[in-house]
Design an enzyme around this catalytic site. Structure first.
Site, PDB file in Angstrom:
ATOM      1  N   SER A 140       0.862  -1.183   0.000  1.00  0.00           N
ATOM      2  CA  SER A 140       0.000   0.000   0.000  1.00  0.00           C
ATOM      3  C   SER A 140       0.896   1.230   0.000  1.00  0.00           C
ATOM      4  O   SER A 140       2.084   1.144   0.362  1.00  0.00           O
ATOM      5  CB  SER A 140      -0.838  -0.009   1.281  1.00  0.00           C
ATOM      6  N   TYR A 153      -3.436   0.077  10.482  1.00  0.00           N
ATOM      7  CA  TYR A 153      -3.231  -0.234   9.062  1.00  0.00           C
ATOM      8  C   TYR A 153      -1.813   0.153   8.635  1.00  0.00           C
ATOM      9  O   TYR A 153      -1.098  -0.635   8.004  1.00  0.00           O
ATOM     10  CB  TYR A 153      -4.264   0.492   8.208  1.00  0.00           C
TER      11      TYR A 153
HETATM   12  N1  NAD Z   1      -8.449  -0.066  -1.979  1.00  0.00           N
HETATM   13  C1  NAD Z   1      -7.391   0.702  -1.713  1.00  0.00           C
HETATM   14  O1  NAD Z   1      -7.452   1.941  -1.765  1.00  0.00           O
HETATM   15  C2  NAD Z   1      -6.073   0.053  -1.378  1.00  0.00           C
HETATM   16  C3  NAD Z   1      -4.935   0.871  -1.322  1.00  0.00           C
HETATM   17  C4  NAD Z   1      -3.707   0.295  -1.000  1.00  0.00           C
HETATM   18  C5  NAD Z   1      -3.628  -1.052  -0.757  1.00  0.00           C
HETATM   19  N2  NAD Z   1      -4.753  -1.828  -0.809  1.00  0.00           N
HETATM   20  C6  NAD Z   1      -4.598  -3.252  -0.503  1.00  0.00           C
HETATM   21  O2  NAD Z   1      -5.143  -4.023  -1.549  1.00  0.00           O
HETATM   22  C7  NAD Z   1      -5.474  -5.321  -1.043  1.00  0.00           C
HETATM   23  C8  NAD Z   1      -6.821  -5.719  -1.591  1.00  0.00           C
HETATM   24  O3  NAD Z   1      -7.804  -4.851  -1.085  1.00  0.00           O
HETATM   25  P1  NAD Z   1      -8.995  -4.244  -1.981  1.00  0.00           P
HETATM   26  O4  NAD Z   1      -8.867  -2.781  -1.926  1.00  0.00           O
HETATM   27  O5  NAD Z   1      -9.050  -4.936  -3.290  1.00  0.00           O
HETATM   28  O6  NAD Z   1     -10.265  -4.573  -1.055  1.00  0.00           O
HETATM   29  P2  NAD Z   1     -11.361  -5.729  -1.170  1.00  0.00           P
HETATM   30  O7  NAD Z   1     -12.125  -5.683   0.106  1.00  0.00           O
HETATM   31  O8  NAD Z   1     -12.104  -5.591  -2.446  1.00  0.00           O
HETATM   32  O9  NAD Z   1     -10.466  -7.027  -1.222  1.00  0.00           O
HETATM   33  C9  NAD Z   1      -9.877  -7.578  -0.077  1.00  0.00           C
HETATM   34  C10 NAD Z   1     -10.323  -9.007   0.025  1.00  0.00           C
HETATM   35  O10 NAD Z   1      -9.696  -9.613   1.157  1.00  0.00           O
HETATM   36  C11 NAD Z   1     -10.626 -10.494   1.713  1.00  0.00           C
HETATM   37  N3  NAD Z   1     -10.306 -10.817   3.096  1.00  0.00           N
HETATM   38  C12 NAD Z   1     -10.304  -9.991   4.165  1.00  0.00           C
HETATM   39  N4  NAD Z   1     -10.039 -10.690   5.282  1.00  0.00           N
HETATM   40  C13 NAD Z   1      -9.876 -11.981   4.905  1.00  0.00           C
HETATM   41  C14 NAD Z   1      -9.598 -13.176   5.610  1.00  0.00           C
HETATM   42  N5  NAD Z   1      -9.430 -13.202   6.934  1.00  0.00           N
HETATM   43  N6  NAD Z   1      -9.479 -14.331   4.889  1.00  0.00           N
HETATM   44  C15 NAD Z   1      -9.659 -14.325   3.564  1.00  0.00           C
HETATM   45  N7  NAD Z   1      -9.947 -13.223   2.844  1.00  0.00           N
HETATM   46  C16 NAD Z   1     -10.042 -12.064   3.516  1.00  0.00           C
HETATM   47  C17 NAD Z   1     -11.964  -9.767   1.583  1.00  0.00           C
HETATM   48  O11 NAD Z   1     -13.065 -10.669   1.691  1.00  0.00           O
HETATM   49  C18 NAD Z   1     -11.843  -9.139   0.209  1.00  0.00           C
HETATM   50  O12 NAD Z   1     -12.361  -9.969  -0.791  1.00  0.00           O
HETATM   51  C19 NAD Z   1      -5.401  -5.206   0.473  1.00  0.00           C
HETATM   52  O13 NAD Z   1      -4.203  -5.837   0.930  1.00  0.00           O
HETATM   53  C20 NAD Z   1      -5.354  -3.714   0.712  1.00  0.00           C
HETATM   54  O14 NAD Z   1      -4.690  -3.382   1.909  1.00  0.00           O
HETATM   55  C21 NAD Z   1      -5.967  -1.296  -1.126  1.00  0.00           C
END
Ligand code: NAD
Length: 258
Positions: A140, A153
């Protein structure tokens, strides 16, 4: 011919957001994918897309083991383990959490963002050594700067960057370990149940998304698909043969200026 033809992969957090975009792109590039997700509707979608769905919770070692075993049983090995599942904390300030909430939320966020990655890497190591494969973690902008979330976070993602570097050292020379660090992305990421954030979706808050856009040098919040090419690049032995221990920013310039 796809860029990942024949690659055998695991993607966690595969049912939505960035993980789902990685699955779609990996399949399009000729890879085979075990998609780890928690919800039945997401598992059905993954199956319809052509992935091998696996229901699991990444905070358990059992899920990591099962995901690796699913790839090895189905295709004889594993080339790439993408630890992408994640929880955010909606910028929740420390002083607004009771000590009990802090402890539980810490366990949930670090359990998914850090321990989930460590479990995946541990479970996949032997198969990845056999294939000279790699681990890719989703970092991130919060791997590099304060302010991309709250203390839980941010510290989990800083720790994840350290983990990527340390595992790259320990798993060398046969297994590469890297990360992709997205900036604000249009997804419904949720947070820990301990903070009542497990049913919240980040992108449901349009004001928040509009504010995020103002910080983006490239003038927009990213879509999950914007990051997918880096996951292809880092998985490919040909395209990133000399890259390990790196955390590639894909953040629209969010972290280059204050
Ligand atoms: N969306 C943003 O702005 C952003 C920015 C930087 C980094 N990220 C990172 O991207 C990655 C994906 O996130 P996203 O934004 O696509 O969100 P998202 O919620 O669409 O995807 C995250 C997924 O992780 C799953 N998850 C959470 N806890 C879990 C568990 N205990 N076991 C199995 N699955 C689990 C959720 O069900 C979800 O499907 C994360 O690591 C997040 O920190 C996101």
């Amino acid at each position: 011919m796809g860029r990942l033809e024949g690659y055998r992969t695991v993607v966690t957090g595969a049912g939505a957001g960035i993980g789902k975009a990685i699955v779609e792109r990996y399949l399009a590039e000729g890879a085979r994918v075990v998609g780890v997700a928690r919800k039945d509707t997401q598992l059905q979608e993954l199956k319809a897309m052509g992935a091998l769905p696996l229901k699991g919770d990444v905070t358990t070692y059992e899920t990591a083991e099962q995901a690796v075993a699913a790839a090895v049983d189905a295709w004889g090995g594993l080339d790439t383990y993408v630890a992408n599942a994640g929880l955010w904390d909606f910028y929740k300030r420390v002083e607004r959490q009771s000590p009990e909430e802090l402890e539980k939320a810490f366990q949930e966020i670090f359990g998914v963002n850090l321990l989930g990655t460590l479990y995946g890497a541990r479970a996949a190591l032997s198969a990845l050594r056999d294939s000279k494969g790699s681990v890719i973690a989703t970092g991130s902008n919060a791997c590099f700067l304060a302010g991309g979330g709250g203390a839980l976070y941010t510290s989990s993602k800083f720790a994840l960057r350290g983990l990527v570097m340390q595992l790259a050292k320990e798993f060398a020379p046969h297994v590469r370990v890297n990360g992709v660090a997205p900036g604000a992305t249009d997804t419904g990421i949720s947070g820990p149940a301990a903070l009542g954030q497990d049913t919240r979706d980040m992108n449901a808050d349009k004001d928040r998304m509009a504010t995020m856009e103002e910080y983006m040098m490239l003038g927009r919040v990213s879509q999950p698909e914007d990051h997918a090419s880096l996951y292809v690049l880092l998985a490919s032995r040909e395209e990133s043969s000399y890259v390990t221990g790196a955390m590639f920013k894909s953040d629209g310039g969010l972290t280059i200026s204050v």
